[in-house]
Design an enzyme around this catalytic site. Structure first.
Site, mmCIF file in Angstrom:
data_model
loop_
_atom_site.group_PDB
_atom_site.id
_atom_site.type_symbol
_atom_site.label_atom_id
_atom_site.label_comp_id
_atom_site.label_asym_id
_atom_site.label_seq_id
_atom_site.Cartn_x
_atom_site.Cartn_y
_atom_site.Cartn_z
ATOM 1 C CG ASN A 158 43.657 47.511 40.035
ATOM 2 O OD1 ASN A 158 44.842 47.932 40.825
ATOM 3 N ND2 ASN A 158 43.164 46.618 40.288
ATOM 4 C CD GLU A 253 46.175 44.808 47.705
ATOM 5 O OE1 GLU A 253 44.765 43.945 46.530
ATOM 6 O OE2 GLU A 253 45.679 46.332 47.633
ATOM 7 C CB CYS A 287 43.190 42.959 44.914
ATOM 8 S SG CYS A 287 43.075 43.937 45.760
HETATM 9 O O1 G3H Z 1 42.809 46.095 43.565
HETATM 10 C C1 G3H Z 1 43.530 46.985 45.184
HETATM 11 C C2 G3H Z 1 42.446 47.695 45.279
HETATM 12 O O2 G3H Z 1 43.055 47.394 46.721
HETATM 13 C C3 G3H Z 1 41.212 47.346 45.887
HETATM 14 O O3 G3H Z 1 40.505 48.554 45.996
HETATM 15 O O4 G3H Z 1 38.330 46.982 47.071
HETATM 16 O O5 G3H Z 1 38.573 50.069 46.713
HETATM 17 O O6 G3H Z 1 38.643 48.559 44.870
HETATM 18 P P1 G3H Z 1 39.162 48.990 46.789
#
Ligand code: G3H
Length: 478
Positions: A158, A253, A287
């Site tokens: 993503n 993570e 996430c």
């Molecule tokens: O998908 C996991 C990422 O660490 C979320 O990052 O809060 O900038 O979308 P974000």
């Protein structure tokens, strides 16, 4: 003819001796968009050897010079934002504008890391012995931070660029070498990003990017004796890696089931705006997306109406048109999401919109009156489907949040700051946002998950500190 991209090792682009490739399927067209090399274990061994050699020289390169190269890479990355963003659109169906934002954010992250690195790594410590009982002032301990060696970075689909540089930049500024294993979807965007580091002129062998099948090189990489640190972002695989990896620092993570707790006194327009943004940005494939709304029954009807009306304005379609909701990354992901929706249907959830799917494209869906016996109450869809659970008390909301095996982020909406702080303290998550949807950024904020959501803490400063060891030299006076 579909282009087969080369992998990057020892400062050059290579074809794999396997003569095999891995296909990247465009989530929108569901046709093969690109191919990347299927690297062999032997090639991974060579990369590790080269990285080890390059790292020794890099560790002796002055910190300001390391920072200078990172600033250069950041500028080149931003200059090349258009072709990289185009790959993100084609490989992971990221909406066009968000794809550009990801690259720009990545350039900023690299620059910030260079700045932060020169400061925190430029400082050491001096301790004297006579503060500990029984000692004279005869020992001077000088401690500083030294690199770990070779860092293995594994980002998710993503954010194949941004969550790669969030590992690459701290590793490099701290004097480590880097081996990147990009996700299959997003691999070509990652290779373009690596090319920017190549153009910046980093020494040969210091940065490497191997592509291939997880079944062939996945475990081989994560269990490789040449790896001194693993920084991983993704799903359950992270738990398996942590069980198999050696005695090395791990930064993980993993998933999340971020809860949004809404109290009766909340600003309900703010709530609705954040539920839609938090739940449906990049079609829920974050996430940190809002993955369950726990709302006080007395305000639930009003919020559901406001959310439904905002959802009606979301555009649905191809990422090239910069639609809000775009196809999810793979067909298997779409099938999984559909499974959760069907389970909720069978168990009696209220569908606020009709369920609609075409290929990998799933229309945004709000499920009201979800109950704890439904899978969607606990599992993360990683798609544009959001469950609402109506609660009778704040305690019920906190209980649901804490009963999850995840603990990434959460959020609480209320005008009462004292209540907000108490709820934040009670929520077993790495971060709680007050009056806003969960988010990782700004990228220098600490970012961490409890329980199955991860190990260690990210954010620029924490990542730099995680990729170093403390080394002491003690001067003993006669
Ligand atoms: O998908 C996991 C990422 O660490 C979320 O990052 O809060 O900038 O979308 P974000």
């Amino acid at each position: 003819e579909v282009e087969v991209y080369k992998y990057y090792a020892d400062g050059h682009w290579h074809k794999s001796s396997s003569a095999k490739s891995v296909s990247i399927i465009n989530p929108t067209t569901r046709k093969t968009q690109f191919k990347v090399q299927a690297c062999t274990q032997e090639e991974v061994n060579k990369v590790m050897e080269a990285a080890k050699v390059a790292q020794k020289a890099w560790a002796r390169t002055p910190l300001w010079k390391r920072a200078e190269l990172l600033h250069k890479a950041a500028a080149i990355l931003k200059e090349h934002k258009a072709p990289i963003a185009e790959c993100l659109v084609k490989e992971i169906a990221k909406p066009a504008k968000d794809a550009v934002t990801e690259v720009v954010r990545s350039g900023d992250l690299v620059s910030y890391t260079a700045e932060e690195g020169v400061r925190i790594l430029g400082e050491g410590k001096l301790l004297v012995s006579d503060s500990f009982p029984g000692n004279e002032r005869s020992k001077y301990c000088l401690s500083s931070k030294i690199p770990l060696g070779v860092v293995l970075a594994i980002p998710p689909f993503n954010y194949p660029v941004n969550l790669a540089v969030s590992k690459i930049a701290p590793a490099l500024i701290a004097g480590n070498a880097l081996v990147l294993k990009p996700p299959t979807q997003g691999a070509v965007a990652a290779l373009h990003m690596i090319h920017c580091f190549h153009l910046a002129g980093f020494p040969k062998g210091l940065i490497n990017c191997v592509t291939g099948k997880g079944s062939e090189i996945g475990d081989f990489l994560t269990m490789h004796p040449g790896v001194n640190c693993i920084s991983f972002t993704g799903g359950d695989t992270g738990i398996a890696i942590s069980k198999k990896a050696g005695m090395i620092p791990l930064q993980m993570e993993l998933g999340g089931k971020d809860a949004c707790i809404v109290l009766e006194d909340a600003d309900l327009d703010l709530v609705a705006a954040n539920i839609v943004k938090g739940g449906f940005s990049y079609s829920g494939q974050r996430c940190t997306a809002v993955k369950v709304v726990l709302i006080m029954d007395s305000v639930a009807d009003e919020v559901v109406e406001k959310v439904k009306s905002k959802m009606g304005k979301l555009t649905v379609g191809p990422p090239e048109d910069d639609c809000d909701i775009t196809p999810v990354v793979t067909e298997s992901s779409a099938n999984f999401i559909e499974g959760l929706v069907m389970d909720a249907k069978e168990k009696g959830a209220t569908f606020c919109q009709e369920y609609r799917r075409e290929g990998n494209l799933i229309w945004p869906l709000l499920l009201d009156h979800v109950r704890p016996d439904m899978r969607i109450a606990w599992e993360e869809p990683f798609g544009p489907v959001l469950p609402i659970i109506r609660i009778q008390s704040v305690e019920e909301g906190i209980h649901h949040c804490n009963a999850s095996n995840f603990g990434l982020q959460g959020c609480v909406f209320t005008r009462d700051i004292n209540k907000a702080i108490m709820i934040s303290d009670a929520m077993e998550t790495g971060t709680v946002q007050i009056n806003s949807a969960p988010a990782r950024g700004p990228d220098h904020f600490p970012f961490q998950g409890l329980k199955d959501s991860g190990i260690g803490s990210q954010g620029i400063t924490n990542s730099i500190n995680m990729m170093v060891k403390v080394k002491s030299t003690v001067i003993n006076l006669p």
